[in-house]
Design an enzyme around this catalytic site. Structure first.
Site, PDB file in Angstrom:
ATOM      1  N   ASP A   1       2.961  -2.849  -4.012  1.00  0.00           N
ATOM      2  CA  ASP A   1       2.748  -3.944  -3.060  1.00  0.00           C
ATOM      3  C   ASP A   1       4.014  -4.356  -2.316  1.00  0.00           C
ATOM      4  O   ASP A   1       4.064  -5.453  -1.745  1.00  0.00           O
ATOM      5  CB  ASP A   1       2.161  -5.161  -3.783  1.00  0.00           C
ATOM      6  CG  ASP A   1       3.080  -5.715  -4.860  1.00  0.00           C
ATOM      7  OD1 ASP A   1       4.062  -5.023  -5.205  1.00  0.00           O
ATOM      8  OD2 ASP A   1       2.822  -6.823  -5.357  1.00  0.00           O
ATOM      9  N   GLU A   2       5.033  -3.499  -2.290  1.00  0.00           N
ATOM     10  CA  GLU A   2       6.261  -3.817  -1.568  1.00  0.00           C
ATOM     11  C   GLU A   2       6.746  -2.606  -0.790  1.00  0.00           C
ATOM     12  O   GLU A   2       6.604  -1.467  -1.238  1.00  0.00           O
ATOM     13  CB  GLU A   2       7.361  -4.264  -2.535  1.00  0.00           C
ATOM     14  CG  GLU A   2       7.067  -5.585  -3.230  1.00  0.00           C
ATOM     15  CD  GLU A   2       8.159  -5.959  -4.222  1.00  0.00           C
ATOM     16  OE1 GLU A   2       8.168  -7.134  -4.646  1.00  0.00           O
ATOM     17  OE2 GLU A   2       8.986  -5.101  -4.569  1.00  0.00           O
TER      18      GLU A   2
END
Length: 478
Positions: free
Chosen positions: A104-105
């Site tokens: 998620d980054e």
């Protein structure tokens, strides 16, 4: 660094009735309502925290919606979130070079886009600035709280700013535009930390993760220095522990009191200079152009009384993990024409006689052989080799398949050293499934490619041949 706030937002997209409601995603283990994986902003307002379990969250916020994470093979299935992350990255990549940092980054290099924007339109001449950009939080910007948007607009319009600060301002405008585009196309929200380098953006993002969009002016601010050293990349292990124990350094800012020579004397020339630089926000690490992960892995955590204490239990979970890993590998091979070379097993364990042994289970690696059966066989051999070393015995006696005095609290298998298949090489998917190879130019060439895809493992780990030709010194008794 851009963080994709999508774990609960993905669920809200799948279940629109959850929008605007306090929501949390809980683990598949339903004990006391399940552990909270992520908490929505709406739930945070009621005092719900990630450290709570579902039942406690309901006491704090009776109307909260508990959504259980999908389950596959007895563990959390994150496929839906992994795919959601790919949706967002494809949008971000339109403006710059992307490097996937996690599920998620993503790091995004906006240098070229910012330079182009600055060359086209001087910031001080901009007549209209998007409302989303005016929500930016600029560290070191003194505000009295009366007119936040006005202060941000004034900062963005500065005519006396140097070139680097103007690029930061352009970055804020570009990220604001990207965030709106992501919201429009995927219904997901993003937060971002913007600065001159990867290290600073990562720390800023983590220090201010509760802010939807924040911007950092010039060098690292004192607020960033307040972050613990463990928040910085490469400072969470032995080096970070040494800084805390030997130098009394708990925050990055405290490194400023030491000269470069002092740090070099303590940690060597290269590491000392690196520490001196990061304390001042100096980092030359570039964003790599990588949209695909550089490894695949599957993990199972079994804490406390659920710890695995039988070889049969370990083998069961290794089978599940290896099945999942094999699916990832074949999907990557089919979609991206990439092949992994190294299989690594990691575990956390304890001995009943040594409570401090939790981190001492050795990681083991070997060349990766495709096919779930082969991966399972290799993973089990790696575990047995690691267990022998962990227990410090050449021969381990046990009754049945139960080893007395040890337990496994975490188990994972990882495939790494992933590279693209050389152009001109026929697909090896059919080879692994044992199907006809008539469409390939030569079966011998195909066999040679598969052989070349399994080099020896890194120094310090077992050689592949040793793992499969040497009987491991483990004795079972009925």
């Amino acid at each position: 660094l851009i963080g994709i706030c999508f774990v609960y937002v993905v669920e809200q997209r799948e279940q629109p009735h959850l929008r605007g409601q306090p929501t949390t995603v809980v683990q598949y283990n339903s004990w006391k309502g399940g552990g909270l994986i992520v908490v929505s902003y709406e739930a945070c307002k009621y005092g719900v925290k990630r450290s709570m379990r579902g039942d406690e969250a309901k006491q704090v916020c009776p109307q909260i919606q508990l959504v259980q994470v999908l389950v596959a093979r007895g563990k959390a299935d994150l496929s839906i979130y992994r795919n959601a992350g790919s949706e967002v990255v494809s949008i971000l990549a339109r403006k710059g070079r992307c490097e996937r940092a996690s599920i998620d980054e993503v790091y995004l290099d906006l240098t070229d886009a910012a330079e182009a924007m600055l060359a086209e339109t001087p910031l001080e001449s901009l007549e209209k600035i998007d409302e989303e950009a005016l929500k930016s939080h600029i560290l070191s910007l003194n505000e009295d709280g009366s007119d936040h948007k006005g202060n941000v607009k004034e900062w963005l319009h500065r005519s006396d700013a140097d070139h680097h600060d103007k690029l930061l301002a352009c970055g804020a405008l570009i990220v604001a535009e990207l965030r709106m585009q992501v919201l429009k196309e995927t219904e997901f929200t993003c937060s971002a930390g913007i600065t001159h380098n990867k290290v600073g953006s990562s720390v800023q993002f983590r220090c201010l993760s509760f802010i939807l969009h924040h911007l950092m002016e010039g060098k690292l601010s004192s607020f960033a220095y307040a972050g613990q050293t463990s928040k910085w990349k490469q400072l969470g292990g032995k080096l970070g522990s040494s800084l805390q124990i030997d130098l009394g350094v708990n925050t990055v800012g405290e490194l400023l009191q030491f000269s470069e020579e002092k740090l070099q004397e303590r940690y060597g020339v290269n590491t000392g200079t690196w520490l001196w630089n990061i304390a001042r926000g100096i980092s030359g690490e570039e964003v790599e152009g990588r949209l695909l992960p550089n490894s695949h892995g599957s993990r199972k955590t079994v804490p406390g009384p659920r710890a695995l204490k039988k070889i049969a239990s370990v083998e069961h979970w290794l089978n599940e993990l290896c099945e999942e890993l094999s699916e990832y590998l074949h999907s990557d091979l089919e979609q991206n024409k990439r092949i992994a070379h190294t299989l690594t097993l990691h575990a956390r364990a304890f001995k009943s006689s040594d409570s401090e042994s939790q981190k001492n289970f050795p990681s083991k690696s070997c060349p990766l052989r495709y096919g779930s059966t082969k991966i399972k066989e290799d993973a089990l051999n790696l575990f047995q080799a690691g267990l022998c070393e962990f227990l410090g015995s050449h021969r381990i006696k046990a009754q049945g398949s139960h080893y007395n005095g040890w337990g496994i609290t975490s188990l994972s298998v990882t495939a790494s050293k992933i590279v693209a298949i050389p152009s001109g090489t026929c697909s090896i998917m059919k080879y692994f499934h044992g199907q006809d190879q008539s469409n390939c130019s030569s079966k011998q060439a195909n066999d040679r490619f598969v052989a070349e895809a399994a080099p020896l493992s890194p120094s310090g780990t077992e050689r592949y041949s040793e793992l499969h030709t040497t009987e491991l010194p483990i004795e079972f008794r009925d």
